[in-house]
Write a protein that holds these residues in place. Sequence first.
Motif, mmCIF file in Angstrom:
data_model
loop_
_atom_site.group_PDB
_atom_site.id
_atom_site.type_symbol
_atom_site.label_atom_id
_atom_site.label_comp_id
_atom_site.label_asym_id
_atom_site.label_seq_id
_atom_site.Cartn_x
_atom_site.Cartn_y
_atom_site.Cartn_z
ATOM 1 N N MET A 1 1.065 -1.238 -0.489
ATOM 2 C CA MET A 1 0.543 -0.031 -0.285
ATOM 3 C C MET A 1 0.683 1.415 -0.048
ATOM 4 S SD MET A 1 -2.901 0.848 2.401
ATOM 5 C CE MET A 1 -1.760 0.528 3.921
ATOM 6 N N ARG A 2 1.217 2.174 -0.784
ATOM 7 C CA ARG A 2 1.582 3.414 -1.115
ATOM 8 C C ARG A 2 1.375 4.320 -0.279
ATOM 9 N NH1 ARG A 2 1.753 8.030 -3.931
ATOM 10 N NH2 ARG A 2 4.117 8.745 -3.848
ATOM 11 N N GLN A 3 1.937 4.610 0.597
ATOM 12 C CA GLN A 3 1.641 6.060 1.702
ATOM 13 C C GLN A 3 1.042 7.441 1.335
ATOM 14 O OE1 GLN A 3 4.272 5.597 4.676
ATOM 15 N NE2 GLN A 3 3.191 3.768 5.158
ATOM 16 N N ILE A 4 0.159 7.886 1.771
ATOM 17 C CA ILE A 4 -0.121 9.348 1.205
ATOM 18 C C ILE A 4 0.324 10.194 2.927
ATOM 19 C CG2 ILE A 4 -1.237 11.228 0.520
ATOM 20 C CD1 ILE A 4 -3.177 8.578 -1.092
ATOM 21 N N TYR A 5 1.038 11.182 2.570
ATOM 22 C CA TYR A 5 1.757 11.937 3.862
ATOM 23 C C TYR A 5 0.986 12.864 3.847
ATOM 24 C CZ TYR A 5 4.586 14.319 6.963
ATOM 25 O OH TYR A 5 4.746 14.829 8.446
ATOM 26 N N LEU A 6 -0.353 13.543 4.618
ATOM 27 C CA LEU A 6 -0.641 15.119 4.283
ATOM 28 C C LEU A 6 -0.918 15.741 5.663
ATOM 29 C CD1 LEU A 6 -3.621 13.748 2.705
ATOM 30 C CD2 LEU A 6 -1.807 14.447 1.302
ATOM 31 N N ASP A 7 0.771 15.555 6.296
ATOM 32 C CA ASP A 7 0.725 16.618 7.377
ATOM 33 C C ASP A 7 1.397 17.581 7.394
ATOM 34 O OD1 ASP A 7 0.259 17.500 9.800
ATOM 35 O OD2 ASP A 7 1.540 15.093 10.833
ATOM 36 N N HIS A 8 1.969 17.947 6.391
ATOM 37 C CA HIS A 8 3.282 18.932 6.177
ATOM 38 C C HIS A 8 3.055 19.916 6.741
ATOM 39 C CE1 HIS A 8 3.343 16.656 2.449
ATOM 40 N NE2 HIS A 8 4.161 16.536 2.022
ATOM 41 N N ASN A 9 2.033 20.585 7.355
ATOM 42 C CA ASN A 9 2.972 21.138 7.975
ATOM 43 C C ASN A 9 3.195 20.939 9.956
ATOM 44 O OD1 ASN A 9 1.044 23.064 6.965
ATOM 45 N ND2 ASN A 9 -0.095 24.084 8.415
ATOM 46 N N ALA A 10 2.834 19.579 9.535
ATOM 47 C CA ALA A 10 3.667 19.087 11.048
ATOM 48 C C ALA A 10 5.143 19.121 10.563
ATOM 49 C CB ALA A 10 3.555 17.909 11.428
ATOM 50 N N THR A 11 5.730 18.550 9.934
ATOM 51 C CA THR A 11 7.832 18.507 8.692
ATOM 52 C C THR A 11 6.903 18.386 7.888
ATOM 53 O OG1 THR A 11 9.184 18.134 9.608
ATOM 54 C CG2 THR A 11 7.888 15.820 10.193
ATOM 55 N N THR A 12 8.094 17.937 7.196
ATOM 56 C CA THR A 12 8.639 18.142 5.662
ATOM 57 C C THR A 12 9.363 17.066 5.285
ATOM 58 O OG1 THR A 12 9.789 19.392 5.171
ATOM 59 C CG2 THR A 12 7.230 19.862 4.578
ATOM 60 N N PRO A 13 9.575 16.069 3.854
ATOM 61 C CA PRO A 13 10.861 15.393 4.541
ATOM 62 C C PRO A 13 11.351 15.564 4.169
ATOM 63 C CG PRO A 13 8.553 14.760 2.262
ATOM 64 C CD PRO A 13 8.405 15.706 3.442
ATOM 65 N N VAL A 14 13.101 15.608 3.983
ATOM 66 C CA VAL A 14 14.287 16.395 3.697
ATOM 67 C C VAL A 14 14.381 16.515 1.968
ATOM 68 C CG1 VAL A 14 16.524 16.555 3.732
ATOM 69 C CG2 VAL A 14 15.131 16.767 6.205
ATOM 70 N N ASP A 15 14.471 17.302 1.183
ATOM 71 C CA ASP A 15 14.503 17.127 0.170
ATOM 72 C C ASP A 15 16.283 16.743 -0.070
ATOM 73 O OD1 ASP A 15 13.815 18.918 -2.434
ATOM 74 O OD2 ASP A 15 16.511 17.863 -2.485
ATOM 75 N N ASP A 16 15.991 15.693 -0.957
ATOM 76 C CA ASP A 16 17.343 15.160 -1.645
ATOM 77 C C ASP A 16 18.792 16.009 -1.619
ATOM 78 O OD1 ASP A 16 16.013 12.311 -1.307
ATOM 79 O OD2 ASP A 16 16.087 12.515 -3.561
ATOM 80 N N ALA A 17 18.260 16.779 -2.157
ATOM 81 C CA ALA A 17 19.643 18.144 -2.704
ATOM 82 C C ALA A 17 19.685 18.781 -1.363
ATOM 83 C CB ALA A 17 18.988 19.270 -3.459
ATOM 84 N N VAL A 18 19.355 18.476 -0.571
ATOM 85 C CA VAL A 18 19.210 19.017 0.744
ATOM 86 C C VAL A 18 20.063 18.118 1.663
ATOM 87 C CG1 VAL A 18 18.106 20.048 3.655
ATOM 88 C CG2 VAL A 18 17.607 20.508 0.951
ATOM 89 N N LEU A 19 20.029 16.925 1.632
ATOM 90 C CA LEU A 19 20.986 16.285 2.274
ATOM 91 C C LEU A 19 21.828 15.446 1.833
ATOM 92 C CD1 LEU A 19 20.961 13.503 4.812
ATOM 93 C CD2 LEU A 19 19.769 12.032 2.533
ATOM 94 N N GLU A 20 22.468 16.111 0.021
ATOM 95 C CA GLU A 20 23.651 15.829 -0.233
ATOM 96 C C GLU A 20 24.066 17.119 0.236
ATOM 97 O OE1 GLU A 20 24.789 14.006 -2.207
ATOM 98 O OE2 GLU A 20 23.471 12.257 -1.977
ATOM 99 N N ALA A 21 24.272 17.547 0.213
ATOM 100 C CA ALA A 21 24.020 19.123 0.584
ATOM 101 C C ALA A 21 24.585 19.211 1.330
ATOM 102 C CB ALA A 21 23.415 20.870 0.637
ATOM 103 N N MET A 22 24.251 18.488 2.724
ATOM 104 C CA MET A 22 24.820 18.433 4.562
ATOM 105 C C MET A 22 25.845 17.518 4.927
ATOM 106 S SD MET A 22 20.854 18.047 5.904
ATOM 107 C CE MET A 22 21.561 18.078 7.771
ATOM 108 N N LEU A 23 25.669 16.921 3.770
ATOM 109 C CA LEU A 23 26.716 15.085 4.037
ATOM 110 C C LEU A 23 27.999 15.834 3.857
ATOM 111 C CD1 LEU A 23 25.026 12.445 1.669
ATOM 112 C CD2 LEU A 23 25.361 13.020 4.636
ATOM 113 N N PRO A 24 28.874 16.461 2.842
ATOM 114 C CA PRO A 24 29.974 16.838 3.570
ATOM 115 C C PRO A 24 30.576 17.899 4.530
ATOM 116 C CG PRO A 24 29.414 17.282 1.252
ATOM 117 C CD PRO A 24 28.350 16.836 2.438
#
Length: 391
Positions: A1-24
């Motif tokens: 079952m594919r999950q549907i996240y509808l709680d973005h005012n609580a928090t959002t998933p980290v964008d892939d590009a954000v994670l990439e920028a943080m790793l170094p």
Amino acid sequence: MRQIYLDHNATTPVDDAVLEAMLPNFRETFGNPSSVHALGRAARVCLDLAREQVAALIGAHPAEITFTSGGTESDNLAITGTARALKNKGNRIITSRVEHPAVLNTCEELRKEGFVIDYVPVDGYGRIDCAALADMITDETLLISLQHGNSEVGTLQPIEQIGALARDRGVLFHTDAVQTVGKIEVDTQSLPVDLLSLSAHKMYGPKGVGALYIRRGTLPLVPLLSGGGQEKKRRGGTENVPGIVGLGKAAEIARSRLESDRSHVLLLRNDLRRQIESRIPGAKFYGHPDFYLPNTLYLGFEGVDGQTLMIHLDLAGIFVSTGTACSSGSILPSEVLGAMRVPEQEMTRTIRVSLGRGNHPEEVERVVGALEKAVLEIRSKTGFSAEPTPK
Ligand SMILES: Cc1ncc(COP(=O)(O)O)c(C=O)c1O
């Protein structure tokens, strides 16, 4: 079952590009930005870039950005820092009952220190009454703290008018813009605000990092954290470099896709609302009909308990919330709905749907289908029958 996240005012998933920028910043550029050697200087460069990225998103100068551990700390620093700095000027702070607990409880702590908190009333949509605000300001008022967008019902406040009023009366104005920065345009060049809180995890950045915008020329706030003089002595402690880099990248992305993100979620929100209205009788929507966060729908169904509905949706892989995320786990009636004078029996019915970048138009049909099924099931158990919604 594919999950549907509808709680973005609580928090959002980290964008892939954000994670990439943080790793170094965990591995290569891990230096302390206060160190003068090459690794420290490299970390400092990362902080400088992030400050520029955050400033650009809100039309500010980089020197006006102070990094914090999130929206909560930004609110605390803005309010307590101002109150302590101006305690010889006056002892009154104006806020409202629809604020986030980060503001409400900070004001409550200050009340224990002898400050007087004045609560400006809101209308049935949760919007500030500007005439009442004008009457409330006295010579003793040192700060007005009123939010930009409400995390629960999504109502936007008239912060242009509030700020103009504050300026006219020579009072500092702080706005908690945690729910609006990254969702709609927030431009400190045109908005008359002195202090503004924002948080990374509401705009696809990491948790535990945020910023306080402090307009240039605003009096020096009394810091909450004394330490090594970081953040121009406004906030002591070694900076959370990976988190700040993530906030900066998230701000850069939000700026580049502000309009496309806004119209995307707005389309889904309006479609969801239309379909619910036409298919499920007894639905009631809350929040302002004209001034609202583009991603937020706050609603309830006659004869349906909100917690039970949320659990039904959870079992169907659809995640919504009831009340604010910070107070979920407790089922205390929402302060926001109380301030809006929503009748008590309606308060326990409400759920919040908050959409985001990753939601798809196809999900609307599945969400409405799941809502319809859950509402019918819950009502059949209690023997409730709703009148069909008039066409
Ligand atoms: C309006 C508002 N202010 C402040 C906060 C607190 O932000 P943080 O979670 O970054 O501390 C939130 C989080 O829900 C919020 O919605």
